[in-house]
Design a protein around this motif. Structure first.
Motif, PDB file in Angstrom:
ATOM      1  N   GLY A  77       0.791  -1.210  -0.010  1.00  0.00           N
ATOM      2  CA  GLY A  77       0.086   0.096  -0.022  1.00  0.00           C
ATOM      3  C   GLY A  77       0.962   1.166   0.119  1.00  0.00           C
ATOM      4  O   GLY A  77       0.095   2.477  -0.262  1.00  0.00           O
ATOM      5  N   SER A  78       2.102   1.121   0.050  1.00  0.00           N
ATOM      6  CA  SER A  78       3.088   2.422   0.334  1.00  0.00           C
ATOM      7  C   SER A  78       3.038   3.229  -1.347  1.00  0.00           C
ATOM      8  O   SER A  78       3.513   4.226  -1.107  1.00  0.00           O
ATOM      9  N   GLU A  79       2.909   2.383  -2.207  1.00  0.00           N
ATOM     10  CA  GLU A  79       2.898   3.027  -3.471  1.00  0.00           C
ATOM     11  C   GLU A  79       1.827   4.045  -3.588  1.00  0.00           C
ATOM     12  O   GLU A  79       2.238   5.148  -4.600  1.00  0.00           O
ATOM     13  N   SER A  80       0.797   4.420  -3.033  1.00  0.00           N
ATOM     14  CA  SER A  80       0.006   5.519  -3.038  1.00  0.00           C
ATOM     15  C   SER A  80       0.362   6.680  -2.207  1.00  0.00           C
ATOM     16  O   SER A  80      -0.267   7.643  -2.268  1.00  0.00           O
ATOM     17  N   ILE A  81       1.509   6.646  -1.578  1.00  0.00           N
ATOM     18  CA  ILE A  81       2.084   7.804  -0.470  1.00  0.00           C
ATOM     19  C   ILE A  81       3.235   8.259  -0.991  1.00  0.00           C
ATOM     20  O   ILE A  81       4.285   7.496  -1.582  1.00  0.00           O
ATOM     21  N   GLY A  82       3.269   9.655  -1.508  1.00  0.00           N
ATOM     22  CA  GLY A  82       4.318  10.348  -1.871  1.00  0.00           C
ATOM     23  C   GLY A  82       5.139  10.581  -0.742  1.00  0.00           C
ATOM     24  O   GLY A  82       4.868  10.754   0.498  1.00  0.00           O
ATOM     25  N   VAL A  83       6.491  10.389  -1.314  1.00  0.00           N
ATOM     26  CA  VAL A  83       7.647  10.847  -0.161  1.00  0.00           C
ATOM     27  C   VAL A  83       8.607  11.849  -0.882  1.00  0.00           C
ATOM     28  O   VAL A  83       8.970  11.609  -2.064  1.00  0.00           O
ATOM     29  N   THR A  84       8.969  12.770  -0.004  1.00  0.00           N
ATOM     30  CA  THR A  84      10.195  13.499  -0.328  1.00  0.00           C
ATOM     31  C   THR A  84      11.278  13.388   0.652  1.00  0.00           C
ATOM     32  O   THR A  84      11.188  13.561   1.818  1.00  0.00           O
ATOM     33  N   ILE A  85      12.449  13.133  -0.036  1.00  0.00           N
ATOM     34  CA  ILE A  85      13.597  13.046   1.020  1.00  0.00           C
ATOM     35  C   ILE A  85      14.096  14.413   1.273  1.00  0.00           C
ATOM     36  O   ILE A  85      14.327  15.219   0.436  1.00  0.00           O
ATOM     37  N   GLY A  86      14.396  14.958   2.680  1.00  0.00           N
ATOM     38  CA  GLY A  86      14.738  15.911   3.122  1.00  0.00           C
ATOM     39  C   GLY A  86      14.618  16.252   4.425  1.00  0.00           C
ATOM     40  O   GLY A  86      13.973  15.388   5.004  1.00  0.00           O
ATOM     41  N   ASP A  87      15.389  17.235   5.031  1.00  0.00           N
ATOM     42  CA  ASP A  87      15.018  17.737   6.503  1.00  0.00           C
ATOM     43  C   ASP A  87      13.670  18.253   6.197  1.00  0.00           C
ATOM     44  O   ASP A  87      13.442  19.548   5.421  1.00  0.00           O
ATOM     45  N   PHE A  88      12.848  18.164   7.380  1.00  0.00           N
ATOM     46  CA  PHE A  88      11.361  18.787   7.209  1.00  0.00           C
ATOM     47  C   PHE A  88      11.520  20.128   7.915  1.00  0.00           C
ATOM     48  O   PHE A  88      10.484  20.819   7.641  1.00  0.00           O
ATOM     49  N   ALA A  89      12.558  20.579   8.225  1.00  0.00           N
ATOM     50  CA  ALA A  89      12.605  22.004   8.808  1.00  0.00           C
ATOM     51  C   ALA A  89      12.798  22.842   7.650  1.00  0.00           C
ATOM     52  O   ALA A  89      12.464  24.176   7.545  1.00  0.00           O
ATOM     53  N   THR A  90      13.286  22.628   6.213  1.00  0.00           N
ATOM     54  CA  THR A  90      13.386  23.273   5.190  1.00  0.00           C
ATOM     55  C   THR A  90      12.911  22.826   3.973  1.00  0.00           C
ATOM     56  O   THR A  90      12.849  23.682   3.000  1.00  0.00           O
ATOM     57  N   THR A  91      12.447  21.535   4.052  1.00  0.00           N
ATOM     58  CA  THR A  91      12.080  20.807   2.689  1.00  0.00           C
ATOM     59  C   THR A  91      10.589  21.370   2.390  1.00  0.00           C
ATOM     60  O   THR A  91       9.920  21.527   3.414  1.00  0.00           O
ATOM     61  N   ARG A  92      10.451  21.557   1.202  1.00  0.00           N
ATOM     62  CA  ARG A  92       8.912  22.130   0.700  1.00  0.00           C
ATOM     63  C   ARG A  92       8.553  21.120  -0.186  1.00  0.00           C
ATOM     64  O   ARG A  92       9.163  20.485  -0.846  1.00  0.00           O
ATOM     65  N   VAL A  93       7.071  20.874  -0.021  1.00  0.00           N
ATOM     66  CA  VAL A  93       6.492  19.913  -1.039  1.00  0.00           C
ATOM     67  C   VAL A  93       5.363  20.886  -1.583  1.00  0.00           C
ATOM     68  O   VAL A  93       4.732  21.804  -1.085  1.00  0.00           O
ATOM     69  N   SER A  94       4.760  20.427  -2.842  1.00  0.00           N
ATOM     70  CA  SER A  94       3.848  21.333  -3.457  1.00  0.00           C
ATOM     71  C   SER A  94       2.291  20.790  -2.657  1.00  0.00           C
ATOM     72  O   SER A  94       2.247  19.889  -2.307  1.00  0.00           O
ATOM     73  N   GLY A  95       1.434  21.566  -2.999  1.00  0.00           N
ATOM     74  CA  GLY A  95       0.089  21.358  -2.568  1.00  0.00           C
ATOM     75  C   GLY A  95      -0.253  21.855  -1.328  1.00  0.00           C
ATOM     76  O   GLY A  95       0.386  22.512  -0.582  1.00  0.00           O
ATOM     77  N   PRO A  96      -1.655  21.737  -1.132  1.00  0.00           N
ATOM     78  CA  PRO A  96      -2.171  22.225   0.248  1.00  0.00           C
ATOM     79  C   PRO A  96      -1.790  21.513   1.300  1.00  0.00           C
ATOM     80  O   PRO A  96      -1.682  20.367   1.376  1.00  0.00           O
TER      81      PRO A  96
END
Length: 69
Positions: free
Chosen positions: A50-69
């Protein structure tokens, strides 16, 4: 149910790790994206069904940005 806490929105999990929270949310119909610093942890997440439906961005969550609301 965990998905009840998300309401009608999507969830962003900081430090998604193995998906302990993200996987049940995704199974409950909540769109989930996670940020994770460790590629090894993302590999463990990706081994889970089921993990294929989850998007993941590698990075430090203090500075990493992802698109979307």
């Amino acid at each position: 149910m965990p998905e009840d806490l998300a309401g009608s929105g999507a969830a962003l999990e900081l430090g998604i790790g193995t998906g302990r929270i993200a996987l049940p949310l995704s199974r409950g119909g909540v769109p989930v994206h996670g940020i994770e610093l460790s590629p090894a942890m993302v590999a463990r997440l990706r081994a889970a069904p089921g993990s294929e439906s989850i998007g993941v961005t590698i990075g430090d969550f203090a500075t990493t940005r992802v698109s979307g609301p």
